[in-house]
Design an enzyme around this catalytic site. Structure first.
Site, PDB file in Angstrom:
ATOM      1  N   ASN A  66      19.199  27.944  10.152  1.00  0.00           N
ATOM      2  CA  ASN A  66      20.183  27.349  10.482  1.00  0.00           C
ATOM      3  C   ASN A  66      20.779  28.073  12.025  1.00  0.00           C
ATOM      4  O   ASN A  66      21.582  27.636  12.800  1.00  0.00           O
ATOM      5  CB  ASN A  66      21.397  27.426   9.697  1.00  0.00           C
ATOM      6  N   LYS A  68      20.321  29.902  15.708  1.00  0.00           N
ATOM      7  CA  LYS A  68      19.708  29.405  17.069  1.00  0.00           C
ATOM      8  C   LYS A  68      18.517  30.389  17.453  1.00  0.00           C
ATOM      9  O   LYS A  68      18.385  31.338  17.037  1.00  0.00           O
ATOM     10  CB  LYS A  68      20.782  29.728  18.054  1.00  0.00           C
ATOM     11  N   LYS A  70      15.092  28.734  17.739  1.00  0.00           N
ATOM     12  CA  LYS A  70      13.633  28.213  17.064  1.00  0.00           C
ATOM     13  C   LYS A  70      12.719  27.799  17.996  1.00  0.00           C
ATOM     14  O   LYS A  70      11.763  28.164  18.265  1.00  0.00           O
ATOM     15  CB  LYS A  70      14.112  27.086  16.244  1.00  0.00           C
ATOM     16  N   THR A  71      13.368  26.898  18.872  1.00  0.00           N
ATOM     17  CA  THR A  71      12.761  26.528  20.041  1.00  0.00           C
ATOM     18  C   THR A  71      12.231  27.334  21.080  1.00  0.00           C
ATOM     19  O   THR A  71      11.330  27.609  21.605  1.00  0.00           O
ATOM     20  CB  THR A  71      13.310  25.348  20.844  1.00  0.00           C
ATOM     21  N   THR A  72      13.444  28.150  21.234  1.00  0.00           N
ATOM     22  CA  THR A  72      13.253  29.378  22.355  1.00  0.00           C
ATOM     23  C   THR A  72      12.112  30.136  21.882  1.00  0.00           C
ATOM     24  O   THR A  72      11.448  30.844  23.058  1.00  0.00           O
ATOM     25  CB  THR A  72      14.738  30.075  22.439  1.00  0.00           C
ATOM     26  N   ARG A  80       3.208  32.733  26.814  1.00  0.00           N
ATOM     27  CA  ARG A  80       2.170  33.583  26.694  1.00  0.00           C
ATOM     28  C   ARG A  80       0.752  32.895  26.628  1.00  0.00           C
ATOM     29  O   ARG A  80      -0.021  33.473  27.402  1.00  0.00           O
ATOM     30  CB  ARG A  80       2.192  34.397  25.162  1.00  0.00           C
ATOM     31  N   PHE A 122      20.334  13.218  19.267  1.00  0.00           N
ATOM     32  CA  PHE A 122      20.483  13.531  17.838  1.00  0.00           C
ATOM     33  C   PHE A 122      20.870  12.143  17.135  1.00  0.00           C
ATOM     34  O   PHE A 122      21.117  11.231  17.685  1.00  0.00           O
ATOM     35  CB  PHE A 122      21.777  14.612  17.881  1.00  0.00           C
ATOM     36  N   TRP A 124      23.087  11.314  15.300  1.00  0.00           N
ATOM     37  CA  TRP A 124      24.214  10.763  15.132  1.00  0.00           C
ATOM     38  C   TRP A 124      24.544  10.136  16.496  1.00  0.00           C
ATOM     39  O   TRP A 124      25.644   9.318  16.471  1.00  0.00           O
ATOM     40  CB  TRP A 124      25.417  11.925  14.929  1.00  0.00           C
ATOM     41  N   GLU A 159      11.125  20.407  16.920  1.00  0.00           N
ATOM     42  CA  GLU A 159      12.130  19.723  16.094  1.00  0.00           C
ATOM     43  C   GLU A 159      11.571  18.631  14.959  1.00  0.00           C
ATOM     44  O   GLU A 159      12.142  17.931  14.549  1.00  0.00           O
ATOM     45  CB  GLU A 159      13.175  18.987  16.977  1.00  0.00           C
TER      46      GLU A 159
END
Length: 228
Positions: A66, A68, A70-72, A80, A122, A124, A159
């Site tokens: 949960n 922040k 993950k993508t970064t 690399r 998203f 929603w 994602e």
């Protein structure tokens, strides 16, 4: 045959125990000689661990949780790989209704990278399950092209875990697709809620833990350069 090293490590658990032992003292409390000996032992442990490591292999990497980043973190691996001259493919399963800034940056490596933002935002925001299913299916079909293609060293499925969590894709289908990758290809799958079967299959799993978040805790909106 006698080993050149002063000890042999027979298990990962023993290695971890020795590392903990070496690093347990407060280093500032040591004399210079104690510090030197402790670091020497730490180096011996690490050198033997490296010597016992298996040859290189293509990894399945999962960034979930949960928190922040993950993508970064995955984009750092992309950079690399580009720096090594490898070809990289990025397929974004949720992003797509806005232009991600990283796509503009990666255009500098247009000969090495393929970038596809195939979502519509998203769930929603879309409020259309059938359309979300179609978009996820199209993104997975594109992902499979790159997973199978031996010319690409790294594939980032950004994602995709959310698509799995929302049942837009089936876990067995994704696992079967990952099994088709060439032996030396790396595949990164990001997003919260990674299913247990994917975690079990992965070689490297990192869970980002949420401790504080400016939107949740302070009502600070998403900002360019930080969130997008």
């Amino acid at each position: 045959m006698k080993s050149d090293t002063p000890f042999e490590l027979n298990s990962d658990r023993e290695i971890e125990r020795l590392i903990d032992e070496v690093m347990s003292s407060t280093l500032t409390d040591l004399t210079d000689e104690q510090y030197r000996k402790k670091m020497q032992r730490r180096k011996e442990v690490q050198d033997q661990r490296i010597a016992q490591a298996v040859p290189e292999k293509g990894l399945i990497i999962v960034n979930t949780g949960n928190g922040k980043g993950k993508t970064t973190a995955a984009l750092g691996m992309v950079l690399r790989s580009l720096g090594h001259g490898y070809k990289v493919a990025i397929v974004q399963f949720i992003k797509g209704s806005w232009e991600p800034s990283e796509k503009q940056v990666f255009s500098l490596w247009e000969d090495q990278i393929e970038f596809h933002a195939m979502g519509e935002g998203f769930t929603w925001e879309t409020q259309d399950r059938d359309r979300d299913l179609d978009k996820a299916s199209a993104a997975w079909a594109k992902s499979l092209e790159y997973i199978r293609n031996p010319d690409f060293q790294l594939v980032l499925l950004d994602e995709i875990n959310i698509a799995l969590k929302m049942a837009y894709l089936q876990v067995d289908e994704v696992l079967a697709g990952l099994a088709q990758k060439p032996p030396n290809k790396h595949v990164i799958l990001t997003g919260r809620g990674a299913p247990a079967a994917l975690i079990e299959r992965a070689d490297l799993v990192t869970e980002m833990t949420l401790i504080k978040h400016p939107f949740r805790d302070q009502g600070v909106k998403a900002q360019p350069g930080i969130e997008f």
